[in-house]
Each structure stands twice: as structure tokens, then as C-alpha cells.
Design an enzyme around this catalytic site. Structure first.
Site, PDB file in Angstrom:
ATOM      1  N   GLY A  21       0.830  -1.207   0.000  1.00 27.46           N
ATOM      2  CA  GLY A  21       0.000   0.000   0.000  1.00 27.46           C
ATOM      3  C   GLY A  21       0.860   1.250   0.000  1.00 27.46           C
ATOM      4  O   GLY A  21       1.767   1.368   0.820  1.00 27.46           O
ATOM      5  N   ARG A  49       1.423  -4.974  -5.733  1.00 29.92           N
ATOM      6  CA  ARG A  49       1.353  -6.218  -4.952  1.00 29.92           C
ATOM      7  C   ARG A  49       1.693  -7.339  -5.927  1.00 29.92           C
ATOM      8  O   ARG A  49       1.146  -7.391  -7.017  1.00 29.92           O
ATOM      9  CB  ARG A  49      -0.035  -6.376  -4.355  1.00 29.92           C
ATOM     10  N   ASP A 107       3.944  -4.509   6.518  1.00 28.12           N
ATOM     11  CA  ASP A 107       4.367  -5.822   7.037  1.00 28.12           C
ATOM     12  C   ASP A 107       4.538  -6.873   5.936  1.00 28.12           C
ATOM     13  O   ASP A 107       5.425  -7.720   6.027  1.00 28.12           O
ATOM     14  CB  ASP A 107       3.436  -6.310   8.153  1.00 28.12           C
ATOM     15  N   THR A 145       3.676   3.121   5.616  1.00 27.72           N
ATOM     16  CA  THR A 145       2.276   2.688   5.607  1.00 27.72           C
ATOM     17  C   THR A 145       1.444   3.696   6.378  1.00 27.72           C
ATOM     18  O   THR A 145       1.846   4.113   7.469  1.00 27.72           O
ATOM     19  CB  THR A 145       2.105   1.268   6.194  1.00 27.72           C
ATOM     20  N   ASP A 188      -1.267   3.309   7.928  1.00 26.75           N
ATOM     21  CA  ASP A 188      -2.031   2.766   9.061  1.00 26.75           C
ATOM     22  C   ASP A 188      -1.337   2.857  10.424  1.00 26.75           C
ATOM     23  O   ASP A 188      -1.986   2.684  11.446  1.00 26.75           O
ATOM     24  CB  ASP A 188      -2.363   1.285   8.816  1.00 26.75           C
ATOM     25  N   ASP A 199       0.464   0.636  11.625  1.00 25.29           N
ATOM     26  CA  ASP A 199       0.166  -0.663  12.237  1.00 25.29           C
ATOM     27  C   ASP A 199       1.394  -1.556  12.401  1.00 25.29           C
ATOM     28  O   ASP A 199       1.283  -2.769  12.486  1.00 25.29           O
ATOM     29  CB  ASP A 199      -0.919  -1.392  11.422  1.00 25.29           C
ATOM     30  N   ARG A 220      -6.830  -1.179   9.297  1.00 23.81           N
ATOM     31  CA  ARG A 220      -7.540  -2.431   9.594  1.00 23.81           C
ATOM     32  C   ARG A 220      -7.124  -3.023  10.942  1.00 23.81           C
ATOM     33  O   ARG A 220      -7.963  -3.376  11.751  1.00 23.81           O
ATOM     34  CB  ARG A 220      -7.249  -3.451   8.480  1.00 23.81           C
TER      35      ARG A 220
HETATM   36  P1  ADP Z   1       2.213  -4.044   2.780  1.00 22.30           P
HETATM   37  O1  ADP Z   1       3.687  -4.089   2.583  1.00 22.30           O
HETATM   38  O2  ADP Z   1       1.659  -2.658   2.642  1.00 22.30           O
HETATM   39  O3  ADP Z   1       1.778  -4.765   4.032  1.00 22.30           O
HETATM   40  P2  ADP Z   1       1.270  -6.337   1.189  1.00 22.30           P
HETATM   41  O4  ADP Z   1       0.857  -7.152   2.361  1.00 22.30           O
HETATM   42  O5  ADP Z   1       0.370  -6.301   0.018  1.00 22.30           O
HETATM   43  O6  ADP Z   1       1.533  -4.798   1.553  1.00 22.30           O
HETATM   44  O7  ADP Z   1       2.696  -6.876   0.715  1.00 22.30           O
HETATM   45  C1  ADP Z   1       3.389  -6.249  -0.349  1.00 22.30           C
HETATM   46  C2  ADP Z   1       4.130  -7.275  -1.154  1.00 22.30           C
HETATM   47  O8  ADP Z   1       5.130  -7.918  -0.344  1.00 22.30           O
HETATM   48  C3  ADP Z   1       3.297  -8.436  -1.691  1.00 22.30           C
HETATM   49  O9  ADP Z   1       2.586  -8.107  -2.848  1.00 22.30           O
HETATM   50  C4  ADP Z   1       4.374  -9.467  -1.992  1.00 22.30           C
HETATM   51  O10 ADP Z   1       5.043  -9.174  -3.190  1.00 22.30           O
HETATM   52  C5  ADP Z   1       5.338  -9.253  -0.812  1.00 22.30           C
HETATM   53  N1  ADP Z   1       5.000 -10.209   0.258  1.00 22.30           N
HETATM   54  C6  ADP Z   1       3.972 -10.176   1.107  1.00 22.30           C
HETATM   55  N2  ADP Z   1       3.955 -11.260   1.916  1.00 22.30           N
HETATM   56  C7  ADP Z   1       5.009 -12.015   1.546  1.00 22.30           C
HETATM   57  C8  ADP Z   1       5.548 -13.264   1.975  1.00 22.30           C
HETATM   58  N3  ADP Z   1       4.988 -13.957   2.952  1.00 22.30           N
HETATM   59  N4  ADP Z   1       6.651 -13.731   1.353  1.00 22.30           N
HETATM   60  C9  ADP Z   1       7.231 -13.007   0.358  1.00 22.30           C
HETATM   61  N5  ADP Z   1       6.775 -11.835  -0.089  1.00 22.30           N
HETATM   62  C10 ADP Z   1       5.683 -11.333   0.476  1.00 22.30           C
END
Ligand code: ADP
Length: 366
Positions: free
Chosen positions: A15, A76, A107, A129, A131, A133, A175
Site C-alpha cells: 500500500g 502487490r 508488514d 504505511t 495505518d 500498524d 484495519r
Molecule cells: P504491505 O507491505 O503494505 O503490508 P502487502 O501485504 O500487500 O503490503 O505486501 C506487499 C508485497 O510484499 C506483496 O505483494 C508481496 O510481493 C510481498 N509479500 C507479502 N507477503 C510475503 C511473503 N509472505 N513472502 C514473500 N513476499 C511477500
């Protein structure tokens, strides 16, 4: 320098958040100042899979500190989570002779960073981020701007609520953490708010609105965290119908508090970063480079009690899950009793602060 770094990569992922561009600028300038080349990865981890890397010079990051969104783009990428995608990403990094990665995001982004570091690519995370969070840090990049955006928009809703003696329920992002909600509820003089950290008494909320309306109050704002996706519209209907019935029962039209619902959604993600976010992004970006060049990996930059420092990525992820109540079987196995107690204490302090702030907010909303 524990390892000779010649070239690093920087990316923004997940995000987007205002201030990410300022963080990229800081990473770039800090690395260049230390004689290290920088490649920008376009579109988060997906850019690693499709080899979308561009060299970043000092001039490339000029005039970027104030930019909204992220000029490196974000995305993503589920393929990155699979071994095949991960190997492609590593190949790209090797091809460009990248010695380390700085990943700016939330995260999910940090989980990706850990996966890279497990495969031998030193990686540092920077919390970007809206949030707020990430439990280990007091502030994340974008949080301050997001709150400011909510306040500016809710102030406008208040204008029209006051004219028409209405209530407006506003759902905002966040969230897993109620930080945006509670702070913007305070700053907009809301009559109530709904956050994951504290129980919400819906009956008391409706009674409060009726009581205050009888006393002559005209505008009512309620800020709801997106953690409760059904609640906002349901509460709107309840306040609207309850006060309408009361107006009929008492034959007094003035008791009807017409109620509207507004979901702020992605509006909160946009906008020019505030001074606070620009400064935070700058300090965190520069510090991330220091950590990487110092031979560190698998850490995230955090701000704790006003100081920029770092924390172990995996520890911070377990801490987040503990905070959100989403721990899974075995996740605490690698931690000592003392470490677990320290995590519980950290969470207890944050939750206690929330409870105190919520109580103060409730007192002042009467
Ligand atoms: P944020 O970083 O804002 O929490 P996301 O949860 O969408 O956003 O995660 C961003 C990107 O990080 C994902 O689209 C993916 O490419 C990578 N990612 C997320 N979780 C994992 C994971 N368990 N292992 C490897 N890459 C991950």
C-alpha cells in the site's frame, strides 16, 4: 563497512503512503554520499521479477521530496511469494550486482524482505504505511499525512452537518490498528469513534447523540476504523431510524438526526506529505543506508521515543501478530520466556495508552 557495498537497490511496495518518495530520495542521496551506487526498482517486488531497474542519480531524486504517492510506483506481487518468482528476483539482483536492498512498505513488504535476506541478499525494511500498524515503531511514514487528510475532509463534512443538524459516520483506513481513527476523532471533535483496541458501546453512542441533540447540538461525527466494514452503514441506519421514530413519537421534527455514511477509502492514501512525514522519511531512509552499509540485514528502521533506531524484522512481525491477536501455532517457539514477556509488556503499554486516550476522548465528547 563489514562488507564492501558497491551498489544497492531501493523499492517501494504494498500500500502506498505519502512520504515514500522522500524516503527513496533519502536512501539515494545517503548511499551516493557514501560512494555507493543506487538502482530504483519500479513497481515493488514485481519490478525485480521483470527486471525493471533504473539507476538513480542525485538529480533523479531532485524535486521529489514533496511528491505524493511513490515515484518508483508500488504494486502487490503474488508471484514473488512463490519460489520461482523469488528466484527470478534473485537472478535480477545478481545480474545488476546488487549488494543489498532497502524495501519501503508495510508488514507484507517486510516478509518479502526477510525472504530475500534468507537467500543471501542483505535487506533492510523502512516502514511506509499510512495505518501506523507496525507495533514496534511509534510512527510510520505516511501516517501523519493520512490523518491530516482525514481531518481536512471531515472538517468539510462537519460544515454541512452543522448547517443541517445531521450526523455523518466516516470510515477511515487502518484495519489492524485504530491509530488513524482515534487521532482523527479527537482532532475533528467527533462524538464517538470505533477502534479495534477498545470495546464500542453502540447503545451508549445512540443515547449520547439523542441527549446532545436535545441539548441543542447540531453536528455529529463518528469515525469508524475499516476493521469494522459492516458497522458504519448499520450504525447510520440505526441512528437515523431511532431519532426519526423519536421525532414522530414526541411530535418534534428537530429530534430527527438525519445520518449519512462516508467511506474515505483511498482518498486517505493520496496527497502531499506533511512536514512530519518528509522529515521522518528522510531520517529513516538515511538510517536504513547506515544499517545496510554497516553489514546489518533483516532489520527494520523504527522510531522509538523520538529516536531513530532498528528492530529485528521477525521479532516485529511476531509483535504485530500478538498485538492483532493473529499469532499462529509455533510462532513463539524461537523466543525465550524473557523475550515473550518483553513483547507482552510492549503491547500492554500500547493498549493501556489507547484505553487512556479513548477514555479521555469519551469524556470530552459530551
Ligand atoms: P504491505 O507491505 O503494505 O503490508 P502487502 O501485504 O500487500 O503490503 O505486501 C506487499 C508485497 O510484499 C506483496 O505483494 C508481496 O510481493 C510481498 N509479500 C507479502 N507477503 C510475503 C511473503 N509472505 N513472502 C514473500 N513476499 C511477500
Amino acid at each position: 563497512m563489514a562488507q564492501k557495498f558497491r551498489k544497492i537497490a531501493v523499492l517501494t511496495s504494498g500500500g502506498d503512503a505519502p512520504g515514500m518518495s522522500a524516503a527513496v530520495r533519502a536512501v539515494t542521496r545517503a548511499a551516493l554520499a557514501k560512494g555507493v551506487e543506487v538502482m530504483g526498482v519500479k513497481g515493488g517486488y514485481r519490478g525485480l521479477l521483470y527486471d525493471e531497474l533504473v539507476p538513480l542519480t542525485s538529480l533523479d531524486v531532485s524535486n521529489k521530496i514533496f511528491l505524493s504517492g511513490t515515484f518508483l510506483y508500488s504494486d502487490r506481487c503474488d508471484k514473488f511469494k512463490e519460489e520461482e518468482g523469488m528466484q527470478k528476483a534473485i537472478e535480477t539482483l545478481k545480474k545488476h550486482e546488487i549488494d543489498g536492498v532497502i524495501a519501503i512498505g508495510g508488514d507484507g513488504t517486510f516478509r518479502g524482505a526477510t525472504d530475500l535476506s534468507i537467500r543471501g541478499i542483505p535487506t533492510i525494511g523502512v516502514p511506509g504505511t499510512i495505518d501506523n500498524d507496525i507495533t514496534a515503531t511509534d510512527n510510520t511514514i505516511g501516517f501523519n499525512t493520512a490523518m491530516q487528510t482525514v481531518v481536512e475532509n471531515v472538517d468539510r463534512l462537519r460544515d454541512t452537518c452543522e448547517s443541517h443538524a445531521r450526523c455523518n459516520i466516516v470510515e477511515v483506513m487502518g484495519r489492524g490498528a485504530g491509530d488513524i481513527t482515534i487521532n482523527t476523532a479527537i482532532a475533528t471533535g467527533a462524538v464517538d469513534c470505533v477502534i479495534p483496541e477498545c470495546p464500542f458501546d453502540e447503545d451508549a453512542c445512540v443515547e449520547k447523540i439523542i441527549r446532545l441533540r436535545r441539548a441543542g447540538k447540531r453536528s455529529f461525527l463518528i469515525i469508524v476504523s475499516e476493521a469494522f466494514p459492516e458497522l458504519g452503514e448499520a450504525l447510520k441506519k440505526r441512528i437515523d431510524s431511532t431519532t426519526k421514530a423519536l421525532a414522530i413519537e414526541e411530535d418534534d421534527d428537530r429530534l430527527w438526526v438525519e445520518t449519512k455514511f462516508c467511506r474515505m477509502a483511498h482518498i486517505v492514501r493520496g496527497g502531499t506529505p506533511t512536514l512530519g512525514d518528509r522529515v521522518l522519511a528522510t531520517k529513516m531512509g538515511a538510517y536504513a543506508v547506515d544499517l545496510l552499509l554497516d553489514g546489518k540485514s533483516d532489520l527494520i528502521v523504527i522510531e522509538k521515543n523520538g529516536e531513530i533506531t532498528s528492530a529485528d524484522i521477525r521479532y516485529t512481525q511476531v509483535l504485530d501478530r500478538m498485538y492483532k491477536g493473529t499469532l499462529k501455532e509455533g510462532m513463539l517457539d524461537n523466543y525465550s520466556a524473557d523475550q515473550i514477556a518483553a513483547m507482552e509488556a510492549e503491547i500492554a503499554i500500547k493498549k493501556e495508552q489507547f484505553a487512556k486516550t479513548y477514555a479521555m476522548f469519551q469524556m470530552l465528547s459530551e
